[in-house]
Design a protein around this motif. Structure first.
Motif, PDB file in Angstrom:
ATOM      1  N   SER B 251      16.790  49.250  -5.329  1.00 48.41           N
ATOM      2  CA  SER B 251      15.891  50.413  -5.328  1.00 48.41           C
ATOM      3  C   SER B 251      16.239  51.354  -4.191  1.00 48.41           C
ATOM      4  O   SER B 251      16.798  50.943  -3.171  1.00 48.41           O
ATOM      5  CB  SER B 251      14.429  49.964  -5.196  1.00 48.41           C
ATOM      6  OG  SER B 251      14.142  49.571  -3.872  1.00 48.41           O
ATOM      7  N   GLY B 252      15.900  52.619  -4.411  1.00 48.69           N
ATOM      8  CA  GLY B 252      16.058  53.622  -3.361  1.00 48.69           C
ATOM      9  C   GLY B 252      15.027  54.707  -3.580  1.00 48.69           C
ATOM     10  O   GLY B 252      14.610  54.952  -4.710  1.00 48.69           O
ATOM     11  N   ALA B 270      20.664  62.111  -4.586  1.00 47.59           N
ATOM     12  CA  ALA B 270      21.896  61.880  -3.816  1.00 47.59           C
ATOM     13  C   ALA B 270      21.622  60.996  -2.601  1.00 47.59           C
ATOM     14  O   ALA B 270      22.539  60.383  -2.051  1.00 47.59           O
ATOM     15  CB  ALA B 270      22.509  63.207  -3.384  1.00 47.59           C
ATOM     16  N   GLN B 271      20.353  60.953  -2.183  1.00 49.34           N
ATOM     17  CA  GLN B 271      19.965  60.077  -1.075  1.00 49.34           C
ATOM     18  C   GLN B 271      19.481  58.710  -1.578  1.00 49.34           C
ATOM     19  O   GLN B 271      19.812  57.674  -0.999  1.00 49.34           O
ATOM     20  CB  GLN B 271      18.872  60.751  -0.240  1.00 49.34           C
ATOM     21  CG  GLN B 271      18.475  59.954   1.005  1.00 49.34           C
ATOM     22  CD  GLN B 271      17.385  60.644   1.819  1.00 49.34           C
ATOM     23  OE1 GLN B 271      17.158  61.861   1.689  1.00 49.34           O
ATOM     24  NE2 GLN B 271      16.695  59.894   2.650  1.00 49.34           N
ATOM     25  N   SER B 272      18.710  58.708  -2.659  1.00 48.02           N
ATOM     26  CA  SER B 272      18.126  57.434  -3.131  1.00 48.02           C
ATOM     27  C   SER B 272      19.147  56.554  -3.858  1.00 48.02           C
ATOM     28  O   SER B 272      19.075  55.330  -3.779  1.00 48.02           O
ATOM     29  CB  SER B 272      16.936  57.705  -4.061  1.00 48.02           C
ATOM     30  OG  SER B 272      17.341  58.359  -5.252  1.00 48.02           O
ATOM     31  N   ALA B 273      20.089  57.186  -4.575  1.00 44.35           N
ATOM     32  CA  ALA B 273      20.989  56.403  -5.426  1.00 44.35           C
ATOM     33  C   ALA B 273      21.943  55.495  -4.637  1.00 44.35           C
ATOM     34  O   ALA B 273      22.062  54.306  -4.968  1.00 44.35           O
ATOM     35  CB  ALA B 273      21.770  57.323  -6.365  1.00 44.35           C
ATOM     36  N   PRO B 274      22.631  55.994  -3.605  1.00 39.57           N
ATOM     37  CA  PRO B 274      23.540  55.094  -2.879  1.00 39.57           C
ATOM     38  C   PRO B 274      22.816  53.897  -2.263  1.00 39.57           C
ATOM     39  O   PRO B 274      23.373  52.789  -2.229  1.00 39.57           O
ATOM     40  CB  PRO B 274      24.127  55.991  -1.779  1.00 39.57           C
ATOM     41  CG  PRO B 274      23.932  57.394  -2.258  1.00 39.57           C
ATOM     42  CD  PRO B 274      22.683  57.373  -3.081  1.00 39.57           C
ATOM     43  N   VAL B 275      21.593  54.113  -1.837  1.00 38.58           N
ATOM     44  CA  VAL B 275      20.801  53.006  -1.282  1.00 38.58           C
ATOM     45  C   VAL B 275      20.526  51.969  -2.370  1.00 38.58           C
ATOM     46  O   VAL B 275      20.672  50.758  -2.163  1.00 38.58           O
ATOM     47  CB  VAL B 275      19.469  53.548  -0.691  1.00 38.58           C
ATOM     48  CG1 VAL B 275      18.572  52.405  -0.238  1.00 38.58           C
ATOM     49  CG2 VAL B 275      19.742  54.514   0.454  1.00 38.58           C
ATOM     50  N   ALA B 276      20.154  52.454  -3.554  1.00 37.27           N
ATOM     51  CA  ALA B 276      19.820  51.554  -4.663  1.00 37.27           C
ATOM     52  C   ALA B 276      21.051  50.775  -5.135  1.00 37.27           C
ATOM     53  O   ALA B 276      20.976  49.569  -5.373  1.00 37.27           O
ATOM     54  CB  ALA B 276      19.219  52.346  -5.812  1.00 37.27           C
ATOM     55  N   VAL B 282      26.079  46.767  -7.162  1.00 39.19           N
ATOM     56  CA  VAL B 282      26.836  47.209  -8.337  1.00 39.19           C
ATOM     57  C   VAL B 282      27.253  48.667  -8.132  1.00 39.19           C
ATOM     58  O   VAL B 282      26.715  49.366  -7.275  1.00 39.19           O
ATOM     59  CB  VAL B 282      26.021  47.081  -9.648  1.00 39.19           C
ATOM     60  CG1 VAL B 282      25.612  45.639  -9.889  1.00 39.19           C
ATOM     61  CG2 VAL B 282      24.801  47.992  -9.639  1.00 39.19           C
ATOM     62  N   SER B 283      28.218  49.113  -8.920  1.00 38.02           N
ATOM     63  CA  SER B 283      28.652  50.504  -8.828  1.00 38.02           C
ATOM     64  C   SER B 283      28.258  51.229 -10.119  1.00 38.02           C
ATOM     65  O   SER B 283      28.085  50.599 -11.167  1.00 38.02           O
ATOM     66  CB  SER B 283      30.159  50.581  -8.612  1.00 38.02           C
ATOM     67  OG  SER B 283      30.817  50.101  -9.757  1.00 38.02           O
ATOM     68  N   PRO B 284      28.133  52.553 -10.054  1.00 39.28           N
ATOM     69  CA  PRO B 284      27.707  53.314 -11.235  1.00 39.28           C
ATOM     70  C   PRO B 284      28.572  53.032 -12.462  1.00 39.28           C
ATOM     71  O   PRO B 284      28.060  52.980 -13.588  1.00 39.28           O
ATOM     72  CB  PRO B 284      27.849  54.772 -10.782  1.00 39.28           C
ATOM     73  CG  PRO B 284      27.679  54.724  -9.301  1.00 39.28           C
ATOM     74  CD  PRO B 284      28.268  53.411  -8.861  1.00 39.28           C
ATOM     75  N   ALA B 391      12.535  61.335  -5.377  1.00 37.21           N
ATOM     76  CA  ALA B 391      13.450  60.603  -6.249  1.00 37.21           C
ATOM     77  C   ALA B 391      13.235  59.116  -6.035  1.00 37.21           C
ATOM     78  O   ALA B 391      13.187  58.640  -4.896  1.00 37.21           O
ATOM     79  CB  ALA B 391      14.898  60.963  -5.931  1.00 37.21           C
ATOM     80  N   GLY B 392      13.107  58.396  -7.144  1.00 39.46           N
ATOM     81  CA  GLY B 392      13.033  56.939  -7.093  1.00 39.46           C
ATOM     82  C   GLY B 392      14.092  56.367  -8.015  1.00 39.46           C
ATOM     83  O   GLY B 392      14.119  56.690  -9.199  1.00 39.46           O
ATOM     84  N   THR B 393      14.991  55.562  -7.459  1.00 41.17           N
ATOM     85  CA  THR B 393      16.053  54.943  -8.260  1.00 41.17           C
ATOM     86  C   THR B 393      15.802  53.445  -8.338  1.00 41.17           C
ATOM     87  O   THR B 393      15.619  52.797  -7.302  1.00 41.17           O
ATOM     88  CB  THR B 393      17.440  55.170  -7.614  1.00 41.17           C
ATOM     89  OG1 THR B 393      17.583  56.540  -7.288  1.00 41.17           O
ATOM     90  CG2 THR B 393      18.558  54.736  -8.556  1.00 41.17           C
ATOM     91  N   ILE B 394      15.784  52.917  -9.554  1.00 44.10           N
ATOM     92  CA  ILE B 394      15.637  51.466  -9.753  1.00 44.10           C
ATOM     93  C   ILE B 394      16.832  50.980 -10.568  1.00 44.10           C
ATOM     94  O   ILE B 394      17.159  51.549 -11.613  1.00 44.10           O
ATOM     95  CB  ILE B 394      14.337  51.143 -10.528  1.00 44.10           C
ATOM     96  CG1 ILE B 394      13.105  51.431  -9.674  1.00 44.10           C
ATOM     97  CG2 ILE B 394      14.328  49.680 -11.017  1.00 44.10           C
ATOM     98  CD1 ILE B 394      12.830  50.424  -8.577  1.00 44.10           C
TER      99      ILE B 394
END
Lengths: 143, 399
Positions: B251-252, B270-276, B282-284, B391-394
């Protein structure tokens, strides 16, 4: 009961009870476009607020902007349900970068076709639209 | 794989109706969805010891909803970050469960935006006007609509990178294709009186009516009623649930707001995704499914870049050629396989549906099932892309 006058639709008008932005809007009554800069770290702070976002010790001073700026981005509103703005469509909204640094949201006016006659990067300058309690800083294209 | 398996989605439910004709309240949608999601997991109200609420059921969120449900949880989280609230809440539920503070977390959403004729989208004044925050007080005089706010991102993206309307239209076309395979999405479009319910072409999208330049009608989400619920549980509870668990592995979260000299073509993602992704290990390029908040076409294009599926500015060429469809598993993740906010469900805060469809995919239950899907991302964007948003990335992993 006295006959009520039909209310003329108006622009959404800022509230002078909002303490951070009150002084900005008060200055518009004299057609002054103002912004803040920190005396200590020189950070330009916009929208206005009571503290510096660049340092914790700052004292902010009010400056007057020249009114010259550049279109950072824009859109042309073609549909609005608001009683005032719906009679303005199509109209241009834009993020304007003032030469002194602040980026503000406003309108670009005085063009024949807002979908064709505005470009990103275009130079604009301040024009005041008179309001009832405050005046509105809008922008026209510099030809 | 060194995925952390500390909490899993074990129960889901999407409220089927998108038009309740004013006969059902947001609270009722929340409670109905909660009960059904608990049933999906094989759990009951008494099992819930943590509650997550974005205030969509009324004031004093957390308390109102606990009383209404009739539960007394030990963890009460009222994170309300707009459309991304459910990605934030899922992250917090995982954190709380991992810390041993709870075993069963319940997230719910209910909205009657359509019945209320809430102008949240097309032509609406967006978030302006409701409060007297300094930012509102500076910007609302311009008459910028919510669509115009996003449109300014599209305009700038086009200026910087040459992104074209036909490229943006790819997002609408792929999403509608998925919607036509989802009976609930088709029913939603009927109930909301869409004029032409069929698969669309790029030509359809780029000739539809302009709402705020350059965004056109078929690039804008619907305004529906609706809601849903998610149940998240500890590994011990998850083992005994009815369906196989879908693990929250990363998560980020982030914020973004206007800054002097800032770049609006880059979102908080762009800030939340690299953290998640770092959290998940895993990578995109490994992902099978991308559930991205599609308020508008440009929201998806920007976030595809910010999630790292392509470089900043290359989103336009990335999406070309139908790449986002569910039946192109070798071309990167499928997008919004439920039909998205554009063509299935958007009552205002779509974030919960991203978790629901990602879970269906990793269970193998989607109507546009990606073959052998193992990894999915749910990325919520709350607020407004062209000014201030969250932004919330899960990242989710199958069992």
């Amino acid at each position: 009961m006295a006959e009520q006058k039909a209310k003329t639709p108006r622009r959404t008008t800022p509230k002078l009870t909002e303490l951070d932005t009150k002084q900005f809007w008060e200055a518009t009554k004299d057609k002054v476009l103002s912004y803040q800069q920190c005396d200590d770290c020189k950070t330009v702070v916009f929208y206005p607020r009571a503290h510096c976002t660049g340092c914790t010790s700052g004292t902010l001073s009010w400056k007057t902007a020249s009114g010259k700026g550049t279109v950072y981005s824009y859109s042309v509103v073609r549909q609005s349900y608001h009683p005032f703005y719906k009679q303005m469509v199509p109209y241009a909204v834009a993020w304007i970068d003032l030469d002194e640094g602040p980026r503000l949201m406003s309108n670009v006016v005085g063009i024949d076709d807002p979908s064709k006659d505005i470009k990103i990067g275009q130079k604009v300058e301040l024009e005041w639209e008179d309001g009832e309690t405050v005046n509105f800083p809008i922008f026209k294209v510099v030809s | 794989m060194s995925q952390k398996r500390e909490a899993a989605i074990v129960g889901i439910y999407e409220y089927p109706s998108r038009d309740v004709e004013g006969k059902v309240s947001a609270l009722q949608i929340k409670a109905h969805s909660a009960a059904k999601a608990l049933e999906d997991a094989g759990l009951s109200w008494k099992d819930v010891d943590a509650i997550y609420d974005a205030g969509d059921g009324g004031g004093m969120s957390g308390l109102t909803i606990a009383e209404y449900f009739g539960i007394k949880p030990n963890v009460i989280d009222t994170t309300a970050t707009g459309g991304s609230a459910y990605e934030f809440q899922a992250a917090h539920a995982r954190r709380d469960i991992a810390a041993g503070r709870a075993k069963v977390a319940l997230l719910t959403y209910g909205s009657t935006a359509h019945s209320n004729f809430a102008a949240i989208g097309v032509g609406g004044q967006g978030l302006h006007g409701a409060s007297v925050q300094p930012s509102d007080n500076m910007e609302s005089f311009s008459g910028s609509t919510l669509v115009a706010n996003y449109a300014m991102v599209a305009q700038r993206h086009s200026h910087m990178y040459g992104t074209t309307p036909t490229q943006l239209a790819e997002i609408s076309v792929a999403t509608r294709m998925h919607a036509m395979r989802n009976p609930e999405a088709v029913q939603a479009m009927k109930d909301l009186e869409f004029l032409d319910i069929r698969e669309t072409t790029i030509e359809d999208v780029v000739t539809s009516r302009i709402i705020a330049d350059p965004l056109r009608l078929l690039e804008c989400c619907m305004i529906s009623d609706g809601g849903g619920a998610v149940v998240i549980a500890s590994p011990e509870v998850a083992r005994n649930c009815k369906k196989k668990p879908v693990w929250i592995i990363g998560s980020g979260e982030a914020t973004k707001y206007p800054e002097n000299g800032g770049d609006i073509t880059t979102s908080a993602g762009a800030q939340s995704a690299p953290v998640a992704f770092a959290d998940a290990g895993v990578s995109p390029s490994e992902l099978d499914v991308a559930m991205i908040y599609d308020s508008f076409s440009i929201t998806v294009l920007t976030i595809l870049e910010d999630l790292g599926f392509c470089k900043k500015g290359e989103g336009g060429s990335y999406v070309e050629g139908g790449r986002l469809r569910f039946d192109r598993p070798n071309d990167g993740p499928a997008l919004n396989t439920d039909g998205g906010g554009l063509s299935s469900n958007h009552p205002g805060m779509r974030g919960i549906f991203l978790l629901l469809e990602a879970t269906r995919q990793l269970r193998g239950e989607s109507t546009s099932q990606v073959e052998n899907a193992k990894l999915a991302v749910a990325h919520g964007n709350g607020g407004m892309l062209g000014s201030r948003h969250t932004a919330g990335t899960i990242i989710l992993g199958g069992d």
